[in-house]
Motif scaffolding. Sequence first.
Motif, PDB file in Angstrom:
ATOM      1  N   ALA A 110       0.841  -1.206   0.000  1.00  0.00           N
ATOM      2  CA  ALA A 110       0.000   0.000   0.000  1.00  0.00           C
ATOM      3  C   ALA A 110       0.875   1.255   0.000  1.00  0.00           C
ATOM      4  O   ALA A 110       0.599   2.216  -0.729  1.00  0.00           O
ATOM      5  CB  ALA A 110      -0.912  -0.011   1.227  1.00  0.00           C
ATOM      6  N   ILE A 111       1.929   1.234   0.803  1.00  0.00           N
ATOM      7  CA  ILE A 111       2.811   2.404   0.908  1.00  0.00           C
ATOM      8  C   ILE A 111       3.562   2.608  -0.411  1.00  0.00           C
ATOM      9  O   ILE A 111       3.735   3.735  -0.881  1.00  0.00           O
ATOM     10  CB  ILE A 111       3.766   2.235   2.113  1.00  0.00           C
ATOM     11  N   LYS A 112       3.950   1.515  -1.052  1.00  0.00           N
ATOM     12  CA  LYS A 112       4.613   1.643  -2.353  1.00  0.00           C
ATOM     13  C   LYS A 112       3.669   2.228  -3.409  1.00  0.00           C
ATOM     14  O   LYS A 112       4.065   3.056  -4.233  1.00  0.00           O
ATOM     15  CB  LYS A 112       5.178   0.287  -2.819  1.00  0.00           C
ATOM     16  N   ILE A 113       2.404   1.813  -3.365  1.00  0.00           N
ATOM     17  CA  ILE A 113       1.419   2.376  -4.300  1.00  0.00           C
ATOM     18  C   ILE A 113       1.312   3.883  -4.076  1.00  0.00           C
ATOM     19  O   ILE A 113       1.340   4.681  -5.018  1.00  0.00           O
ATOM     20  CB  ILE A 113       0.035   1.705  -4.120  1.00  0.00           C
ATOM     21  N   ALA A 114       1.226   4.272  -2.795  1.00  0.00           N
ATOM     22  CA  ALA A 114       1.090   5.701  -2.471  1.00  0.00           C
ATOM     23  C   ALA A 114       2.321   6.476  -2.942  1.00  0.00           C
ATOM     24  O   ALA A 114       2.197   7.535  -3.563  1.00  0.00           O
ATOM     25  CB  ALA A 114       0.890   5.882  -0.971  1.00  0.00           C
ATOM     26  N   ARG A 115       3.494   5.942  -2.675  1.00  0.00           N
ATOM     27  CA  ARG A 115       4.720   6.634  -3.100  1.00  0.00           C
ATOM     28  C   ARG A 115       4.731   6.806  -4.621  1.00  0.00           C
ATOM     29  O   ARG A 115       5.069   7.860  -5.132  1.00  0.00           O
ATOM     30  CB  ARG A 115       5.955   5.840  -2.650  1.00  0.00           C
ATOM     31  N   LYS A 116       4.335   5.747  -5.313  1.00  0.00           N
ATOM     32  CA  LYS A 116       4.367   5.855  -6.772  1.00  0.00           C
ATOM     33  C   LYS A 116       3.329   6.862  -7.257  1.00  0.00           C
ATOM     34  O   LYS A 116       3.556   7.573  -8.249  1.00  0.00           O
ATOM     35  CB  LYS A 116       4.165   4.484  -7.433  1.00  0.00           C
ATOM     36  N   TYR A 117       2.216   6.956  -6.548  1.00  0.00           N
ATOM     37  CA  TYR A 117       1.179   7.923  -6.906  1.00  0.00           C
ATOM     38  C   TYR A 117       1.707   9.357  -6.759  1.00  0.00           C
ATOM     39  O   TYR A 117       1.250  10.274  -7.438  1.00  0.00           O
ATOM     40  CB  TYR A 117      -0.050   7.724  -6.017  1.00  0.00           C
ATOM     41  N   GLY A 118       2.700   9.524  -5.866  1.00  0.00           N
ATOM     42  CA  GLY A 118       3.264  10.861  -5.625  1.00  0.00           C
ATOM     43  C   GLY A 118       4.297  11.287  -6.657  1.00  0.00           C
ATOM     44  O   GLY A 118       4.863  12.378  -6.570  1.00  0.00           O
ATOM     45  N   GLU A 119       4.544  10.386  -7.626  1.00  0.00           N
ATOM     46  CA  GLU A 119       5.558  10.688  -8.641  1.00  0.00           C
ATOM     47  C   GLU A 119       4.969  11.512  -9.790  1.00  0.00           C
ATOM     48  O   GLU A 119       3.864  11.261 -10.242  1.00  0.00           O
ATOM     49  CB  GLU A 119       6.127   9.376  -9.175  1.00  0.00           C
ATOM     50  N   VAL A 120       5.719  12.533 -10.204  1.00  0.00           N
ATOM     51  CA  VAL A 120       5.338  13.301 -11.400  1.00  0.00           C
ATOM     52  C   VAL A 120       6.579  13.451 -12.268  1.00  0.00           C
ATOM     53  O   VAL A 120       7.605  13.957 -11.795  1.00  0.00           O
ATOM     54  CB  VAL A 120       4.808  14.713 -11.029  1.00  0.00           C
ATOM     55  N   ASP A 121       6.513  13.020 -13.495  1.00  0.00           N
ATOM     56  CA  ASP A 121       7.645  13.102 -14.434  1.00  0.00           C
ATOM     57  C   ASP A 121       8.954  12.602 -13.824  1.00  0.00           C
ATOM     58  O   ASP A 121       9.976  13.301 -13.861  1.00  0.00           O
ATOM     59  CB  ASP A 121       7.832  14.553 -14.919  1.00  0.00           C
ATOM     60  N   GLY A 122       8.909  11.422 -13.201  1.00  0.00           N
ATOM     61  CA  GLY A 122      10.129  10.810 -12.679  1.00  0.00           C
ATOM     62  C   GLY A 122      10.590  11.362 -11.342  1.00  0.00           C
ATOM     63  O   GLY A 122      11.594  10.927 -10.795  1.00  0.00           O
ATOM     64  N   GLU A 123       9.828  12.311 -10.784  1.00  0.00           N
ATOM     65  CA  GLU A 123      10.234  12.893  -9.510  1.00  0.00           C
ATOM     66  C   GLU A 123       9.152  12.624  -8.465  1.00  0.00           C
ATOM     67  O   GLU A 123       7.960  12.759  -8.748  1.00  0.00           O
ATOM     68  CB  GLU A 123      10.407  14.404  -9.682  1.00  0.00           C
TER      69      GLU A 123
END
Length: 393
Positions: A110-123
Motif C-alpha cells: 500500500a505504501i509503495k502504491i502511495a509513493r508511486k502515486y506521488g511521482e510526477v515526471d520521474g520525480e
Amino acid sequence: MNLKEMDLEYVLHTYSRNWVNFKKGKDSILYDEEGRDYIDFTSGIGVVSVGHGNERLARAICEQARDLIHISNLYLIEPQARLAKELVERSGYDMRVFFANSGAEANEGAIKIARKYGEVDGEIKRYKIVTLKHSFHGRTITALKATGQEAMHNYFGPFPDGFVYADEISAVENLLDEKTVAVMIELIQGEGGVEPQNIESVQKLSETLKKLDILLIVDEVQTGVYRTGEFLASNLYEIVPDIVTLAKGLGGGVPIGAVMTGLKDIFSPGDHGSTFGGNYLSSRAALEVIDILDSYKNSGALDGTISYFKESLDRLAAEFEDLFEKSVGVGLMRGLRLKDGDLLNRMVNAAFEEGVLVLKAGRGTLRFLPPLLISKEEIEEGMNRLKRALKRL
Ligand SMILES: *Cc1c(COP(=O)(O)O)cnc(C)c1O
C-alpha cells in the motif's frame, strides 16, 4: 531437553510465551497435551476465522497440496485470479489486487502504491503519509514507522522518511500539506485498544482527501473479511478507500495478505513482487474461507453470533462494573476497557487457568477476537469460565 527448554535455547526471544502445548483444535475449542480444553476467544489473533480443524478448509488445502502448492508468479495461477475476483466483488469497489504473505507486507504494498502515486515526471513530488497515534501497521521497518506508537520505534532507526502521526482522526487535516500523498488508518484500531473511529469523522475525512487528491489507505488487516459483520469495515463506514489491505482472517490460518486498489494501473511489471504471494495453497485456502463465511453471513447466522457475543460481554461488563469501564468494539472484534489497566495481565492469566483464552490490547483493554463461526454453546461456556476467573481476581 523438554519442549520449553528447546524453544528457549533455539528460538529468538521475541514473545513472552505462555508455555502451554496445544495438540489439537476443534471449532472454537483447543486441547492441550494433558487433554485440558480451552475456549478460544482469540482465534490466533483474528486469523482462524472459520475455527480450528475446519473440515472444508482442511479438505481444500489437502486437495490443492496434491495438485500444486506453488509455481511462482511468472505463470498464471488459477485460484489467485479467482480469489482476486471474489475479493473485488465482495468489496463492492472497482479495484485490482496484489497478494502478499502477511499484514505488514500488504501494508508495504500500500505504501509503495502511495509513493508511486506521488511521482510526477520521474520525480517524487509527494511522499508524506499521515497515520494515527495508537495505530498498528506491522513490524517491517516501514510498517513499523507507519505505526504511530513511538515506543515501538526504539532501536530500529534510521527509518524511511515521511510518516507523521495525528492524535486522532479530527486532527489529520491539520497535518496535510503539499507533500502529503496519503492518509493511512484502521477504522477500528485493534492493537490500539479495539477503538472504533467515529463514522461521520471518517466520512468527512474521506471527502476532504478526495478533494485534495490525497489517497485514503484503510488497513483492514484485522477488520477485514467479515470480522465486523460486513465484508470490509469500509463497507460498514460507507466509504470508498483508494487502497485496502487484508491479511489475518483471509486464509483461515494459511498465511496470505492482500492489497487492493482502485488505482488499477499504478504498477507495471517489475515495480513490485513476491515469491510466495498468492500461491496455489494460500489462494485456494482463502477461496474456501470466503465461501464458508459468505454462506454464514447470508444465512443471517453471523449477525446472530455478533449480537449474542456482544450481549454476553455487555452483561459481563455490567456484572463486574468495579473492574470494567465500558464495552467497546464492532462485530466480533470486541473489548472490555479496564478501570485499572494494571490488572490486565492477571486477568488474562486467570482466564487461562479457568480454560478460556483472551487477548490484551492497548488502552488497558481485554480483547476478544473469537472465530467467526463460534457457537452459542462455546460463547456461553467461555463467558462462564471468564466469570469464574474474574471472581478470583
Ligand atoms: C496484525 C496487524 C498487522 C500486521 O500483520 P502481520 O501479518 O503480523 O504482519 C497490520 N495491521 C493491522 C491493523 C493488524 O492488526
